[in-house]
Design an enzyme around this catalytic site. Structure first.
Site, PDB file in Angstrom:
ATOM      1  N   ASP A   1       0.900  -5.221   7.395  1.00 13.53           N
ATOM      2  CA  ASP A   1      -0.216  -4.506   7.257  1.00 13.53           C
ATOM      3  C   ASP A   1      -1.478  -5.506   7.295  1.00 13.53           C
ATOM      4  O   ASP A   1      -1.700  -6.062   6.113  1.00 13.53           O
ATOM      5  CB  ASP A   1      -0.288  -3.599   6.135  1.00 13.53           C
ATOM      6  CG  ASP A   1      -1.447  -2.431   6.168  1.00 13.53           C
ATOM      7  OD1 ASP A   1      -2.539  -2.787   6.673  1.00 13.53           O
ATOM      8  OD2 ASP A   1      -1.262  -1.394   5.884  1.00 13.53           O
TER       9      ASP A   1
ATOM     10  N   SER B   1      -5.047  -5.054  -1.084  1.00 19.26           N
ATOM     11  CA  SER B   1      -6.000  -4.019  -0.983  1.00 19.26           C
ATOM     12  C   SER B   1      -6.683  -4.199  -2.337  1.00 19.26           C
ATOM     13  O   SER B   1      -7.869  -4.005  -2.260  1.00 19.26           O
ATOM     14  CB  SER B   1      -5.861  -2.737  -0.506  1.00 19.26           C
ATOM     15  OG  SER B   1      -4.760  -2.149  -1.153  1.00 19.26           O
TER      16      SER B   1
ATOM     17  N   HIS C   1       0.826  -1.330  -0.070  1.00 20.05           N
ATOM     18  CA  HIS C   1      -0.009  -0.091   0.044  1.00 20.05           C
ATOM     19  C   HIS C   1       0.859   1.236   0.350  1.00 20.05           C
ATOM     20  O   HIS C   1       1.857   1.334   0.482  1.00 20.05           O
ATOM     21  CB  HIS C   1      -0.786   0.039   1.435  1.00 20.05           C
ATOM     22  CG  HIS C   1      -1.886   1.035   1.222  1.00 20.05           C
ATOM     23  ND1 HIS C   1      -1.801   2.298   2.020  1.00 20.05           N
ATOM     24  CD2 HIS C   1      -3.089   1.158   0.691  1.00 20.05           C
ATOM     25  CE1 HIS C   1      -2.955   2.812   1.829  1.00 20.05           C
ATOM     26  NE2 HIS C   1      -3.797   2.292   1.059  1.00 20.05           N
TER      27      HIS C   1
END
Ligand SMILES: Cc1ncc(COP(=O)(O)O)c(C=O)c1O
Length: 395
Positions: free
Chosen positions: A212, A187, A139
């Site tokens: 994460d 994501s 990310h």
């Protein structure tokens, strides 16, 4: 100033030309399942509220109660007078969920990654510049943290433990402190990092593993604990499956103390407000009892992937509630998203630079609020969207 303005405009014009300009849509959301844009109601397949907790009575009730009891703001940073006694109970719950000795709440997931990585990679503290091995598709906030620390990342191929192993082995004689950075669930792809292999590599190469867990916390793993088993430090957010806002770091007590002293985005930012803390606290209490919702979301995504494959759609390596439909060119993703919108579904097109050139996509995210009927309607809409698009060669 005027000269700068015209340069910004030139930049925006170029984005528009390339179909990469981003604009904001005003959204009225009154339900976890739908949203209202310009008076039109759409089924929302674009959110991250995976457990549909944003409108849950328990979260709203505790947010209201804590606002009434403690006020709407915390009034200062935690090191000044903002460390309300509410933090300790939530941090204990997070540490327990993540099976770590300690946890520290932060303002947002982006701020956590940006500040925590910068602090952990501090050369003066480590005695040398760190070697940071990072998944190529991590990310933006993780890149931001590395950049802020002045670290040049050693990128390994996406979710490729063998490549990571090769790079770690190549650097084995190098005595500098080593770190591995990955998301657990990615994501934009909805695929999962090979966590146990990466954790073994971290141990074998004496590297600190930072994960994460933003898109796994609450929705995946036993009791919604996420997929960060074996990580030394876990960063995550309350803004997705936990239906609220704010973030956490779960780690050792030493690292927690260090971050309290050195993490700028913790030290120099106002503590989370009581209503937000109330919603987070209530969501954490609900998590152990949401197995049925987690299973429902997983089943919807599985059925969708199966049917999408039979329609010839590319859903990449997704195995979670996030399912991309990879269209290729930015135009194709915009076109598919527009066709779905005409059919009453909101699914946002994701274009470079968020994802790599040539992999523009429509990101579909399933939540506990979606029904099987809505899944079927979405598939019908896709069937309708693909056939005309294939005829015009845009999808
Ligand atoms: C993997 C990942 N990390 C961090 C963030 C940032 O979290 P937040 O929205 O709480 O800033 C996001 C989402 O936006 C994300 O997808």
């Amino acid at each position: 100033m005027a000269g700068s303005e015209s340069r910004y405009q030139t930049f925006l014009d170029a984005l528009e030309q390339d179909r990469l300009l981003r604009t904001l849509s005003d959204v009225a959301a009154r339900h976890a399942r739908t949203l209202d844009v310009a008076g039109q109601v759409y089924v929302n397949f674009a959110g991250n509220d995976y457990l549909a907790l944003r409108f849950h009575g328990a979260l709203i009730g505790r947010a209201r109660d804590w606002a009434q009891a403690y006020g709407t703001g915390s009034g200062a940073s935690r090191l000044v007078t903002g460390n309300l006694d509410l933090f300790a109970q939530i941090e204990t719950k997070v540490a327990t969920l993540k099976n770590k000795p300690g946890a520290l709440l932060m303002a947002s997931g982006f701020q956590a990654n940006a500040g925590v990585l910068q602090a952990l990679f501090e050369k003066r503290v480590l005695g040398d510049a760190p070697l940071v091995f990072a998944d190529r598709l991590n990310h933006a906030s993780m890149h931001f943290g590395c950049q802020a620390a002045g670290v040049r990342q050693i990128r390994y191929r996406h979710a490729d433990a063998a490549h990571l192993d090769k790079l770690l082995t190549q650097y084995r004689p190098d005595g500098r402190p080593k770190f591995i950075l990955t998301e657990s669930v990615f994501s934009m792809d909805g695929d999962v990092a090979p966590m146990s292999e990466i954790a073994s590599l971290a141990r074998a190469h004496d590297a600190m593993l930072i994960v994460d867990d933003a898109h796994a916390t609450g929705i995946l793993g036993p009791g919604g604990c996420g997929l960060s088993e074996g990580a030394d430090l876990i960063v995550g957010t309350f803004s997705k499956a936990l239906g609220s806002f704010g973030a956490y770091v779960a780690c050792s007590e030493t690292v927690r103390d260090y971050l309290i002293n050195r993490c700028s985005s913790f030290v120099y930012s106002t503590a989370l407000p009581p209503p937000v803390l109330g919603a987070v606290d209530a969501a954490l209490d609900l998590l152990p009892n949401l197995d049925e919702d987690r299973a429902h979301v997983a089943n919807l995504a599985l059925a969708f992937r199966d049917e999408a494959a039979s329609l010839g759609l590319d859903t990449g390596a997704s195995s979670t509630q996030i399912v991309p439909i990879i269209a290729g060119a930015a135009d194709a993703a915009l076109d598919l998203s527009a066709r779905l919108r005409q059919a009453g579904f909101w699914a946002t097109p994701i274009r470079p630079p968020t994802i790599r050139e040539g992999t523009a996509r429509v990101r579909i995210a399933f939540t506990a609020a979606h029904t099987v009927r809505e899944l079927e309607n979405l598939l019908d809409a896709l069937r309708g969207a693909i056939v005309p698009a294939a005829k015009t060669g845009t999808a």
